[in-house]
Structure formats: structure tokens, C-alpha cells
Design a protein around this motif. Structure first.
Motif, PDB file in Angstrom:
ATOM      1  N   UNK A  26       0.765  -2.665   2.209  1.00  0.00           N
ATOM      2  CA  UNK A  26       1.822  -1.952   0.779  1.00  0.00           C
ATOM      3  C   UNK A  26       1.310  -1.896  -0.124  1.00  0.00           C
ATOM      4  N   UNK A  27       0.203  -2.984  -0.718  1.00  0.00           N
ATOM      5  CA  UNK A  27      -0.538  -3.104  -1.876  1.00  0.00           C
ATOM      6  C   UNK A  27      -1.482  -1.522  -1.331  1.00  0.00           C
ATOM      7  N   UNK A  28      -2.371  -1.248  -0.991  1.00  0.00           N
ATOM      8  CA  UNK A  28      -2.854   0.281  -0.801  1.00  0.00           C
ATOM      9  C   UNK A  28      -2.223   1.335  -0.235  1.00  0.00           C
ATOM     10  N   UNK A  29      -0.869   1.757   0.001  1.00  0.00           N
ATOM     11  CA  UNK A  29      -0.828   2.420   0.780  1.00  0.00           C
ATOM     12  C   UNK A  29       1.792   2.239  -0.144  1.00  0.00           C
ATOM     13  N   UNK A  30       1.284   2.285  -1.759  1.00  0.00           N
ATOM     14  CA  UNK A  30       2.907   2.165  -1.904  1.00  0.00           C
ATOM     15  C   UNK A  30       3.419   3.170  -1.860  1.00  0.00           C
TER      16      UNK A  30
END
Length: 324
Positions: free
Chosen positions: A266-270
């Protein structure tokens, strides 16, 4: 004493009624049709070149079929597709693993092994099949698997698949020794070392009626598939300590590793959003089809998929899931 006996009798009646309702949710009160649909669903998935003509009649004239590469509409194109497929893969063998049938929707996970135009491959997948009302005729089928499992054995395509899988694992897999240069994905302080599952509602195994348990598991399964950057930490109690998660690229073992995987993902795909389309729950196995829309490291992405989630016996916690 009489009041207590009355309460016990009432509870027993409620429990018995609830138990009788669960099979009805799956078989809809038609055991013969249910069994026939199970056999048809399995036959369509485990079809081989030697018995292909015998399964064609199970499809309706307006059959709609999809997989990650092709879209088929109508029995004539479906028949031609299957004969071309087995012409190129005469030794293709598919083995069904988990399967459910609820309200005319058959879902199953499977493994296929074979050669395509002489190139060996094996791949895991999952399928949803829909039956026409009150019949064993199939009007819709979608197979989910990753093309990469096949392409990785094809010279000229293998390097691209390996490159993408390496890039993705570097970004999200906490167990992967990344060979690429650059800083590791940042995660929130403390999350990367969380090894113990929060002792909250997911581990609540209080007595529930079968109907209530079914309803609550549907809610949990849906929430876990539609998990996002804003709510993933609140859903952690529903994962068991020895949780196993798989997708076409990563294998995750244990709660602590799962937490860091989510933090990186989720850091890469917030902005990742998953929308469920069809869903079923039977014998503690939740299956759902979905579409995701997101950006991964700034790269737009949209894709269909399907998930199986397995619940621990008698409770609300999950112990296994696989995304396709």
C-alpha cells in the motif's frame, strides 16, 4: 426448572433450524441438480483431449468464455477454441483442488500441466462457472491464471517476465533479497517488526448459529478482498498467526511477514481499489471475482482477478488466501 428446560429446548430448536438452512444455501433444496452441476463443473475443468467432444454439450449456444488472453462468444467459437487449444496442448491435464457450488455458481481452484506448441508449462488457476437457472447448462465461464507461468518458459519472453517479477518482489516481498539498486520500500515505523497478531475480534470464537457465522464470514471475506490503504491495519485481527498468502509472484508465510507485505504494497499503491463482482461461501471457503484499479509506483494498472479465502474451523479468523 421448567423455564430452564424451555430455554434449552428453544435453543436446540433454533440450532437445528439453522443447521438445516446451511445446506439449503448451497444446494437450494435440489440435491440431484446440485450433484449434476458439481459433476459438470468438474468435467469442464478437467477435460482432456481424449474426452473433449463429450463436454461440448454442457455449454449453452450463447456461452460466454474469458481467460487472461481470449474472449469467446457463442458455441461455435467456443468449440473451435477448445479444439485448437487441445490441438496445441494434447497432453494438457487439469486437476481440481478446492471447489464450491452456491446458487448456480461453481468455483474451483486447479493446477494445469502440459505443453503448448512443445513448450512445457504448469500453472495454478481458479475458475468461475455459471449455470442457467434450474439446469446443468453453462452460459458463462472465466478462467483466471497468470500468463507469466506459461510465458516464462518461452525464449524471448522469459526475460521480460523474470524482470517484472523481480521488480515487483523488490517492492513488496520482505523475504526477497533484491538484486536491483535503489532504496528499499519505506514502511511505517514499527510495522516491519510486528510479529504478533492483535488479539481482537478476528480471534473471537464465541458460539454463533451457522446462519450467523455464514453471514459474518461473508462480511469478513468481502472486507479482506476489498482491503485498501485506509483500512488494512484494522483488518489484521482476521488473519491467523500462521497465515499463508499467495499470488502469482509472492508467497507469504506468517502474520509478521504479511504485515510488512501489506505495508509495502500500500506504500506503492496507496490508491488501490478492489471491487467485488461475484462471491460465494461454502464449507469455510470464500471465493470472489473482482477488478482492481490502481497505480503501482506511478504506473496505472487495471485487471480482473479471483480470490479464495479459507477460514479456520468454527471461527472468524482466516488462515489461507490465494489471489489469481
Amino acid at each position: 426448572m421448567r423455564s430452564k428446560m424451555k430455554n434449552v429446548t428453544g435453543f436446540a430448536l433454533l440450532l437445528t433450524t439453522s443447521l438445516l438452512l446451511i445446506p439449503a444455501l448451497a444446494g437450494a433444496g435440489q440435491p440431484q441438480l446440485y450433484q449434476e452441476r458439481m459433476e459438470v463443473g468438474r468435467a469442464l475443468l478437467e477435460v482432456q483431449s481424449t474426452n473433449l467432444p463429450s463436454v461440448i454439450p454442457y455449454y449453452t449456444d450463447d456461452i460466454e468464455y474469458h481467460d487472461p488472453i481470449v474472449d469467446i462468444y457463442g458455441i461455435n467459437d467456443m468449440t473451435a477454441f477448445l479444439f485448437q487449444l487441445f490441438g496445441s496442448s494434447p497432453d494438457l491435464v487439469t486437476t481440481v483442488e478446492d471447489e464450491t457450488l452456491v446458487k448456480g455458481v461453481y468455483s474451483a481452484t486447479w493446477t494445469m500441466v502440459g505443453q503448448f506448441a512443445g513448450v512445457p508449462y504448469d500453472a495454478k488457476g481458479i475458475t468461475i462457472i455459471k449455470f442457467r437457472d434450474k439446469t446443468a447448462q453453462v452460459y458463462y465461464q472465466r478462467d483466471y491464471y497468470t500468463e507469466g507461468d506459461i510465458m516464462i518458459n518461452i525464449p524471448g519472453l522469459d526475460e521480460a517476465i523474470i524482470g517484472f517479477r523481480t521488480f515487483y518482489r523488490c517492492a513488496v516481498d520482505p523475504t526477497f533479497e533484491c538484486p536491483l539498486e535503489g532504496p528499499p520500500t519505506a514502511v511505517e515505523p514499527g510495522l516491519e517488526t510486528m510479529s504478533n497478531r492483535p488479539d481482537l475480534i478476528g480471534s473471537d470464537n464465541r458460539l454463533r448459529s451457522p446462519v450467523q457465522l455464514h453471514r459474518e464470514r461473508m462480511d469478513v471475506g468481502r472486507a479482506l478482498v476489498e482491503i485498501n490503504a485506509a483500512n488494512w491495519q484494522s483488518l489484521l485481527p482476521y488473519y491467523a498467526q500462521d497465515y499463508q498468502y499467495y499470488d502469482p509472484i509472492v508467497d507469504i508465510y506468517g502474520f509478521g511477514t504479511l504485515v510488512e507485505f501489506f505495508a509495502r504494497l500500500f506504500a506503492n499503491s496507496p490508491d488501490l481499489v478492489t471491487t467485488i463482482e461475484d462471491e460465494t461461501l461454502q464449507d469455510g471457503e470464500y471465493m470472489a471475482t473482482w477488478t482492481i484499479v490502481c497505480q503501482f509506483n506511478g504506473i496505472p494498472n487495471s485487471a480482473p482477478g479471483m480470490t479464495i479465502v479459507k477460514f479456520a474451523e468454527g471461527g472468524m479468523q482466516t488462515e489461507y488466501s490465494r489471489d489469481y
